[in-house]
Scaffold this motif. Structure first.
Motif, PDB file in Angstrom:
ATOM      1  N   HIS A   1       4.503   5.576  11.488  1.00 35.86           N
ATOM      2  CA  HIS A   1       5.949   5.504  11.729  1.00 35.86           C
ATOM      3  C   HIS A   1       6.797   5.375  10.467  1.00 35.86           C
ATOM      4  N   ASP A   2       6.231   4.899   9.365  1.00 39.39           N
ATOM      5  CA  ASP A   2       7.017   4.775   8.133  1.00 39.39           C
ATOM      6  C   ASP A   2       6.766   5.913   7.142  1.00 39.39           C
ATOM      7  N   VAL A   3       5.899   6.843   7.495  1.00 37.52           N
ATOM      8  CA  VAL A   3       5.665   7.994   6.619  1.00 37.52           C
ATOM      9  C   VAL A   3       6.883   8.912   6.690  1.00 37.52           C
ATOM     10  N   GLY A   4       7.553   9.066   5.557  1.00 36.88           N
ATOM     11  CA  GLY A   4       8.771   9.867   5.520  1.00 36.88           C
ATOM     12  C   GLY A   4      10.044   9.043   5.597  1.00 36.88           C
ATOM     13  N   ASP A   5       9.910   7.715   5.652  1.00 42.89           N
ATOM     14  CA  ASP A   5      11.097   6.851   5.664  1.00 42.89           C
ATOM     15  C   ASP A   5      11.847   7.013   4.339  1.00 42.89           C
ATOM     16  N   HIS A   6      13.148   7.261   4.443  1.00 39.14           N
ATOM     17  CA  HIS A   6      13.942   7.536   3.235  1.00 39.14           C
ATOM     18  C   HIS A   6      14.003   6.338   2.295  1.00 39.14           C
ATOM     19  N   LYS A   7      13.770   5.126   2.818  1.00 36.84           N
ATOM     20  CA  LYS A   7      13.795   3.935   1.963  1.00 36.84           C
ATOM     21  C   LYS A   7      12.519   3.815   1.133  1.00 36.84           C
ATOM     22  N   LEU A   8      11.456   4.479   1.559  1.00 36.34           N
ATOM     23  CA  LEU A   8      10.141   4.279   0.947  1.00 36.34           C
ATOM     24  C   LEU A   8       9.614   5.502   0.206  1.00 36.34           C
ATOM     25  N   PHE A   9      10.223   6.668   0.437  1.00 35.11           N
ATOM     26  CA  PHE A   9       9.716   7.910  -0.152  1.00 35.11           C
ATOM     27  C   PHE A   9      10.809   8.621  -0.934  1.00 35.11           C
ATOM     28  N   SER A  10      10.462   9.072  -2.127  1.00 33.49           N
ATOM     29  CA  SER A  10      11.424   9.837  -2.926  1.00 33.49           C
ATOM     30  C   SER A  10      11.621  11.238  -2.357  1.00 33.49           C
ATOM     31  N   ASP A  11      10.599  11.758  -1.670  1.00 28.32           N
ATOM     32  CA  ASP A  11      10.693  13.075  -1.033  1.00 28.32           C
ATOM     33  C   ASP A  11      10.215  12.950   0.418  1.00 28.32           C
ATOM     34  N   PRO A  12      11.082  12.447   1.307  1.00 23.39           N
ATOM     35  CA  PRO A  12      10.681  12.235   2.702  1.00 23.39           C
ATOM     36  C   PRO A  12      10.192  13.503   3.399  1.00 23.39           C
ATOM     37  N   ALA A  13      10.830  14.632   3.123  1.00 27.31           N
ATOM     38  CA  ALA A  13      10.462  15.878   3.798  1.00 27.31           C
ATOM     39  C   ALA A  13       9.022  16.270   3.487  1.00 27.31           C
ATOM     40  N   GLN A  14       8.630  16.103   2.237  1.00 27.01           N
ATOM     41  CA  GLN A  14       7.256  16.437   1.853  1.00 27.01           C
ATOM     42  C   GLN A  14       6.256  15.514   2.552  1.00 27.01           C
ATOM     43  N   ALA A  15       6.589  14.226   2.634  1.00 19.66           N
ATOM     44  CA  ALA A  15       5.703  13.274   3.304  1.00 19.66           C
ATOM     45  C   ALA A  15       5.543  13.623   4.784  1.00 19.66           C
ATOM     46  N   ILE A  16       6.634  14.032   5.416  1.00 16.81           N
ATOM     47  CA  ILE A  16       6.584  14.409   6.834  1.00 16.81           C
ATOM     48  C   ILE A  16       5.729  15.659   7.024  1.00 16.81           C
ATOM     49  N   GLN A  17       5.841  16.606   6.114  1.00 21.83           N
ATOM     50  CA  GLN A  17       5.002  17.810   6.186  1.00 21.83           C
ATOM     51  C   GLN A  17       3.524  17.446   6.086  1.00 21.83           C
ATOM     52  N   GLN A  18       3.198  16.543   5.168  1.00 24.33           N
ATOM     53  CA  GLN A  18       1.809  16.101   5.019  1.00 24.33           C
ATOM     54  C   GLN A  18       1.330  15.387   6.286  1.00 24.33           C
ATOM     55  N   ARG A  19       2.204  14.575   6.855  1.00 29.00           N
ATOM     56  CA  ARG A  19       1.875  13.850   8.085  1.00 29.00           C
ATOM     57  C   ARG A  19       1.575  14.817   9.227  1.00 29.00           C
TER      58      ARG A  19
END
Length: 205
Positions: free
Chosen positions: A58-76
């Motif tokens: 649930h926190d993968v891609g959170d804008h507070k925790l990731f410099s590139d949320p979109a990339q993290a969401i793609q990986q997820r």
């Protein structure tokens, strides 16, 4: 799909992102939220496996925790497809995760979303929530308590004491009530010690 293998791969993925976090959003937070999401799902008659997976991520891609949320969401999402989730299941998980955040004021539009949001909010209150509040405050250089300044204690009034009234599931409401009362007791004792008083006084929410 081998559910045990899928969960193991997802846990490793989460550990890689969050194991070094010191703001209260570490991999242990993800595991607690997942455990409560699974528990609530069973109580509420919802899919416990989907809820557990969505909560772990649930926190993968959170804008507070990731410099590139979109990339993290793609990986997820790639991981979810790789371990055997269908496109519809990935969409369901993504939708539930999108509506978790308190700060965005999002309202879940599915039962799974409600369960994930309840589980995440439970981890923000009670004994664990108090510990996380001070961990987060320290991570952004907030003082514990200073009058007329934004401090860690003010976070109780800005967010934590409001969460009890925002729960969706009956199971979540019951657990939130217990944790809410614990926080009130904690604040009463905190102010007693802070102000050097013999007796505690009632805390106004």
């Amino acid at each position: 799909m081998d559910k045990r293998d899928a969960l193991e791969r997802i846990r490793h993925f989460v550990n890689d992102f969050f194991t070094d976090d010191t703001s209260g959003h570490d991999d242990v937070h993800m595991k607690r939220v997942a455990s409560w999401a699974k528990y609530i799902a069973i109580k509420e008659g919802e899919n416990p496996f989907l809820c557990e997976v969505a909560a772990l991520l649930h926190d993968v891609g959170d804008h507070k925790l990731f410099s590139d949320p979109a990339q993290a969401i793609q990986q997820r999402d790639k991981l979810l497809m790789d371990v055997g989730f269908t496109e519809n299941e990935v969409d369901t998980i993504d939708d539930a995760i999108r509506t978790v955040s308190f700060s965005r004021g999002a309202v879940p539009n599915s039962r799974i979303g409600e369960i994930i949001q309840d589980a995440d909010r439970l981890d923000a209150i009670g004994a664990v929530g108090i510990a996380r509040a001070f961990a987060f405050g320290g991570s952004i250089n907030q003082p514990i308590y200073k009058e007329d300044e934004k401090d860690a204690i003010s976070h109780f009034y800005e967010k934590l004491l409001k969460l009890r009234e925002l729960m969706h599931t009956e199971c979540g409401k019951q657990e939130a009530e217990r944790r809410h009362q614990f926080m009130l007791q904690y604040l009463e004792e905190f102010y007693r010690e802070q102000e050097c008083r013999e007796e505690t006084s009632h805390v106004t929410e």
